[in-house]
Write a protein that holds these residues in place. Structure first.
Motif, PDB file in Angstrom:
ATOM      1  N   TRP A  13       0.835  -1.205   0.000  1.00  0.00           N
ATOM      2  CA  TRP A  13       0.000   0.000   0.000  1.00  0.00           C
ATOM      3  C   TRP A  13       0.865   1.248   0.000  1.00  0.00           C
ATOM      4  CZ3 TRP A  13      -0.754   4.445   2.665  1.00  0.00           C
ATOM      5  CH2 TRP A  13      -1.945   5.129   2.437  1.00  0.00           C
ATOM      6  N   PHE A  14       1.914   1.222   0.810  1.00  0.00           N
ATOM      7  CA  PHE A  14       2.811   2.376   0.906  1.00  0.00           C
ATOM      8  C   PHE A  14       3.506   2.625  -0.432  1.00  0.00           C
ATOM      9  CE2 PHE A  14       7.143   3.964   1.829  1.00  0.00           C
ATOM     10  CZ  PHE A  14       6.817   5.177   2.414  1.00  0.00           C
ATOM     11  N   VAL A  15       4.005   1.541  -1.061  1.00  0.00           N
ATOM     12  CA  VAL A  15       4.696   1.675  -2.345  1.00  0.00           C
ATOM     13  C   VAL A  15       3.723   2.122  -3.429  1.00  0.00           C
ATOM     14  CG1 VAL A  15       5.904   0.401  -4.149  1.00  0.00           C
ATOM     15  CG2 VAL A  15       6.494   0.027  -1.762  1.00  0.00           C
ATOM     16  N   GLY A  16       2.526   1.527  -3.423  1.00  0.00           N
ATOM     17  CA  GLY A  16       1.526   1.924  -4.416  1.00  0.00           C
ATOM     18  C   GLY A  16       1.155   3.390  -4.300  1.00  0.00           C
ATOM     19  N   ALA A  17       0.956   3.831  -3.038  1.00  0.00           N
ATOM     20  CA  ALA A  17       0.617   5.243  -2.834  1.00  0.00           C
ATOM     21  C   ALA A  17       1.764   6.146  -3.273  1.00  0.00           C
ATOM     22  CB  ALA A  17       0.287   5.489  -1.360  1.00  0.00           C
ATOM     23  N   LEU A  18       3.014   5.736  -2.935  1.00  0.00           N
ATOM     24  CA  LEU A  18       4.168   6.538  -3.339  1.00  0.00           C
ATOM     25  C   LEU A  18       4.326   6.548  -4.850  1.00  0.00           C
ATOM     26  CD1 LEU A  18       6.628   8.171  -2.437  1.00  0.00           C
ATOM     27  CD2 LEU A  18       7.923   6.038  -2.329  1.00  0.00           C
ATOM     28  N   PHE A  19       4.114   5.382  -5.493  1.00  0.00           N
ATOM     29  CA  PHE A  19       4.240   5.293  -6.952  1.00  0.00           C
ATOM     30  C   PHE A  19       3.206   6.184  -7.635  1.00  0.00           C
ATOM     31  CE2 PHE A  19       3.426   3.197 -11.065  1.00  0.00           C
ATOM     32  CZ  PHE A  19       4.710   3.232 -11.594  1.00  0.00           C
ATOM     33  N   LEU A  20       1.972   6.124  -7.140  1.00  0.00           N
ATOM     34  CA  LEU A  20       0.919   6.960  -7.721  1.00  0.00           C
ATOM     35  C   LEU A  20       1.233   8.436  -7.519  1.00  0.00           C
ATOM     36  CD1 LEU A  20      -1.850   7.232  -9.050  1.00  0.00           C
ATOM     37  CD2 LEU A  20      -2.898   7.035  -6.797  1.00  0.00           C
ATOM     38  N   ASN A  21       1.677   8.778  -6.309  1.00  0.00           N
ATOM     39  CA  ASN A  21       2.059  10.177  -6.066  1.00  0.00           C
ATOM     40  C   ASN A  21       3.228  10.598  -6.939  1.00  0.00           C
ATOM     41  OD1 ASN A  21       0.095  10.595  -4.120  1.00  0.00           O
ATOM     42  ND2 ASN A  21       1.403   9.938  -2.432  1.00  0.00           N
ATOM     43  N   GLY A  22       4.175   9.648  -7.151  1.00  0.00           N
ATOM     44  CA  GLY A  22       5.316   9.956  -8.010  1.00  0.00           C
ATOM     45  C   GLY A  22       4.895  10.234  -9.431  1.00  0.00           C
ATOM     46  N   ILE A  23       3.972   9.404  -9.931  1.00  0.00           N
ATOM     47  CA  ILE A  23       3.488   9.617 -11.299  1.00  0.00           C
ATOM     48  C   ILE A  23       2.757  10.949 -11.407  1.00  0.00           C
ATOM     49  CG2 ILE A  23       1.837   8.782 -13.021  1.00  0.00           C
ATOM     50  CD1 ILE A  23       2.537   5.956 -12.206  1.00  0.00           C
ATOM     51  N   LEU A  24       1.867  11.200 -10.451  1.00  0.00           N
ATOM     52  CA  LEU A  24       1.135  12.477 -10.488  1.00  0.00           C
ATOM     53  C   LEU A  24       2.088  13.661 -10.361  1.00  0.00           C
ATOM     54  CD1 LEU A  24      -1.935  11.580  -8.218  1.00  0.00           C
ATOM     55  CD2 LEU A  24      -1.867  11.749 -10.709  1.00  0.00           C
ATOM     56  N   LEU A  25       3.101  13.512  -9.505  1.00  0.00           N
ATOM     57  CA  LEU A  25       4.073  14.590  -9.340  1.00  0.00           C
ATOM     58  C   LEU A  25       4.881  14.790 -10.613  1.00  0.00           C
ATOM     59  CD1 LEU A  25       5.395  16.647  -7.455  1.00  0.00           C
ATOM     60  CD2 LEU A  25       6.973  14.849  -6.709  1.00  0.00           C
ATOM     61  N   SER A  26       5.275  13.666 -11.256  1.00  0.00           N
ATOM     62  CA  SER A  26       6.041  13.775 -12.500  1.00  0.00           C
ATOM     63  C   SER A  26       5.218  14.443 -13.589  1.00  0.00           C
ATOM     64  CB  SER A  26       6.480  12.376 -12.958  1.00  0.00           C
ATOM     65  OG  SER A  26       7.333  11.780 -12.002  1.00  0.00           O
ATOM     66  N   VAL A  27       3.959  14.019 -13.707  1.00  0.00           N
ATOM     67  CA  VAL A  27       3.080  14.645 -14.714  1.00  0.00           C
ATOM     68  C   VAL A  27       2.923  16.128 -14.419  1.00  0.00           C
ATOM     69  CG1 VAL A  27       0.719  14.711 -15.607  1.00  0.00           C
ATOM     70  CG2 VAL A  27       1.841  12.514 -15.240  1.00  0.00           C
ATOM     71  N   GLY A  28       2.731  16.442 -13.132  1.00  0.00           N
ATOM     72  CA  GLY A  28       2.602  17.849 -12.762  1.00  0.00           C
ATOM     73  C   GLY A  28       3.853  18.636 -13.081  1.00  0.00           C
ATOM     74  N   ILE A  29       5.033  18.033 -12.797  1.00  0.00           N
ATOM     75  CA  ILE A  29       6.300  18.717 -13.094  1.00  0.00           C
ATOM     76  C   ILE A  29       6.466  18.921 -14.585  1.00  0.00           C
ATOM     77  CG2 ILE A  29       8.806  18.419 -13.055  1.00  0.00           C
ATOM     78  CD1 ILE A  29       8.519  17.103 -10.345  1.00  0.00           C
ATOM     79  N   LEU A  30       6.116  17.868 -15.373  1.00  0.00           N
ATOM     80  CA  LEU A  30       6.260  17.986 -16.828  1.00  0.00           C
ATOM     81  C   LEU A  30       5.338  19.058 -17.387  1.00  0.00           C
ATOM     82  CD1 LEU A  30       6.524  14.220 -17.845  1.00  0.00           C
ATOM     83  CD2 LEU A  30       8.354  15.912 -17.778  1.00  0.00           C
ATOM     84  N   VAL A  31       4.100  19.064 -16.890  1.00  0.00           N
ATOM     85  CA  VAL A  31       3.150  20.078 -17.372  1.00  0.00           C
ATOM     86  C   VAL A  31       3.632  21.472 -16.980  1.00  0.00           C
ATOM     87  CG1 VAL A  31       0.808  20.966 -17.139  1.00  0.00           C
ATOM     88  CG2 VAL A  31       1.181  18.503 -17.385  1.00  0.00           C
ATOM     89  N   ALA A  32       4.018  21.604 -15.716  1.00  0.00           N
ATOM     90  CA  ALA A  32       4.490  22.912 -15.252  1.00  0.00           C
ATOM     91  C   ALA A  32       5.768  23.314 -15.980  1.00  0.00           C
ATOM     92  CB  ALA A  32       4.727  22.874 -13.749  1.00  0.00           C
ATOM     93  N   SER A  33       6.683  22.335 -16.171  1.00  0.00           N
ATOM     94  CA  SER A  33       7.933  22.641 -16.854  1.00  0.00           C
ATOM     95  C   SER A  33       7.687  23.061 -18.283  1.00  0.00           C
ATOM     96  CB  SER A  33       8.852  21.402 -16.823  1.00  0.00           C
ATOM     97  OG  SER A  33       9.176  21.054 -15.501  1.00  0.00           O
ATOM     98  N   ASN A  34       6.784  22.352 -18.959  1.00  0.00           N
ATOM     99  CA  ASN A  34       6.469  22.717 -20.344  1.00  0.00           C
ATOM    100  C   ASN A  34       5.897  24.129 -20.419  1.00  0.00           C
ATOM    101  OD1 ASN A  34       6.038  21.982 -23.234  1.00  0.00           O
ATOM    102  ND2 ASN A  34       3.883  22.258 -22.657  1.00  0.00           N
ATOM    103  N   SER A  35       5.023  24.450 -19.444  1.00  0.00           N
ATOM    104  CA  SER A  35       4.440  25.796 -19.423  1.00  0.00           C
ATOM    105  C   SER A  35       5.512  26.848 -19.197  1.00  0.00           C
ATOM    106  CB  SER A  35       3.375  25.872 -18.329  1.00  0.00           C
ATOM    107  OG  SER A  35       2.857  27.179 -18.233  1.00  0.00           O
TER     108      SER A  35
END
Length: 473
Positions: A13-35
């Motif tokens: 559960w901990f790894v899954g939550a961290l993995f999901l947060n990592g993906i969301l954070l990466s997507v957010g960083i990519l979107v923000a970085s692109n902007s």
């Protein structure tokens, strides 16, 4: 999933939550970085075009041009004069191409990466425009030249949005490298942390299993000092084991005491029967034997009745229904009946305040008063006195039963409320030893308590108190 251990479930559960947060954070960083990158590209375009405005000069004559000529600059004939373009203008800066055009979009100098498509764009001073060519979006920024001799000329800057693709790709590559590393670290760290956190549960389980297999209720769970939930759970288990140990010990003692108490009258009955049947007896001898058997039988019957009542009160107290009881009337009635006993010349006197009512079980409260008075008769002195008083105040109802009998030694005053305990061994035949123990059980059932004040050789006072909040008067 059901077969997995709690440790593995917590880790996953901990790894899954961290993995999901990592993906969301990466997507957010990519979107923000692109902007941010696209904003930087546009800012660089505006800045580059603005800088190039100062790179173009107009000379009205050849002599003037030669006076300021630079071997590295470029010169273009324009409207009877000459345009000087700085050599830096030739180079693209950060992928930004700058061109010198007229009002009709005709190229005088510079580079145009999108060719004819750009010439169709309307010139707009200081405005950012976009144009998509072959699937690529281009930013276009124009500035009108207004200095003397430069009328009708414009600077046009063009840059593709893909100019920031390299930076974005680097960020993506870094994210794809770091995310698996973080997941691996999370798996290892989460597994270790979960194991350390859940270690007390294993110890609790092992201790419980050992107690179950060995039946040793004296064993306790030892997981060290701590104030978290697991230590609280371990403490609760230890308290439960302690209560179970006390309950089993009390049950064992109760069974042993009951067997002992029943064995005595049964032995007397058997001995009397064997003695009487050895040979023919006279009517008087048979009569005497039957009286002994009857007396011991009645004693056994009373003892069994008391044990059943005690067990019922101790284990199934909810079976006793509570109602509003006139405690004044109940106590007065018991005193009136018990005064008729006139055992050993003892005089029973009562002082009862009227109008005292209680929420309780009438039968149990009657048993409590009867047991206290019977106990006073049993241990009272010849021609002595018993005083029963019932009063109430704002906080509590108080029932006292006093006598001037043999009294109770200080070391025995707490023991007398134990089952089958009797102070005067010479008088054990007169009671079951459960009377005062049942009094305490009845008091606790009603939310009250019972205590004793006694002086050896001078008498005893038993005090039954009930909090007023449990009563209506």
């Amino acid at each position: 999933m059901k077969r997995l251990s709690i440790r593995m479930k917590v880790t996953l559960w901990f790894v899954g939550a961290l993995f999901l947060n990592g993906i969301l954070l990466s997507v957010g960083i990519l979107v923000a970085s692109n902007s941010v990158i696209q904003k930087n590209i546009q800012d660089n375009l505006v800045e580059t075009v603005a800088d190039n405005v100062d790179e173009i000069e107009f000379y009205s004559s050849l002599e003037e041009m030669m006076r300021y000529a630079n071997d590295f600059d470029h010169y273009i004939a324009y409207q009877g004069g000459y345009l000087e373009v700085d050599d830096d203008f030739l180079d693209s800066v950060n992928g930004i191409f700058t061109s010198l055009v007229d009002i009709n979009g005709r190229l005088f100098y510079g580079e145009n990466p999108i060719g004819q498509a750009a010439s169709q764009m309307t010139l707009s001073d200081g405005q950012m425009q976009t144009l998509r060519v072959n699937g690529i979006l281009y930013y276009i920024y124009d500035r009108e030249l207004t200095r003397d001799g430069l009328e009708g000329l414009w600077l046009r800057g063009i840059v593709a949005e893909t100019q920031g693709q390299a930076q974005l790709t680097s960020i993506e590559r870094l994210s794809f490298i770091l995310l698996p590393v973080l997941v691996i670290l999370a798996v290892v760290g989460g597994y270790m942390v979960a194991g350390r956190a859940l270690r007390p549960i294993k110890e609790i389980s092992a201790a419980a299993a050992e107690i179950h297999q060995g039946g040793d209720l004296k064993k306790r769970i030892e997981i060290g000092e701590g104030k978290d939930e697991l230590h609280e759970l371990a403490n609760n288990f230890n308290q439960m084991f302690e209560r179970l140990e006390n309950a089993f010990e009390a049950e064992r003692q109760f069974t042993s005491d009951a067997s002992h108490e029943l064995r005595t009258p049964m032995s007397v009955i058997m001995a009397q029967c064997e003695y009487t049947m050895e040979k023919p007896r006279s009517v008087e001898e048979y009569q005497e034997a039957l009286e002994v058997i009857n007396r011991q039988g009645r004693r056994m019957s009373g003892l069994i009745r008391d044990m059943l009542d005690f067990t019922r009160l101790e284990g199934k107290a909810e079976s006793f229904v509570k109602e509003t009881v006139d405690l004044s009337e109940l106590t007065a009635s018991v005193c009136e009946d018990m005064a008729l006993v006139q055992r050993r010349g003892i005089l029973l006197e009562s002082e009862i305040q009227s109008g005292i009512s209680a929420e309780g079980n009438r039968s149990l409260l009657t048993r409590l008063v009867v047991n206290l008075i019977s106990n006073a008769y049993r241990y009272g002195k010849e021609n002595g006195h018993i005083w029963v008083r019932l009063k109430e105040d704002e906080q509590q109802i108080r029932l006292t039963v006093s006598d001037d009998g043999i009294g109770i030694a200080k070391e025995d005053q707490e023991k007398i409320f134990s089952r089958f305990y009797q102070v005067d061994v010479s008088r054990t035949g007169r009671g079951s030893g459960l009377g005062l123990s049942m009094v305490r059980q009845i008091a606790q059932f009603h939310g009250g308590e019972v205590s004793v004040v006694s002086t050896l050789g001078q008498g005893s006072t038993f005090i039954f108190t009930l909090p007023k909040k449990s009563f209506s008067s």
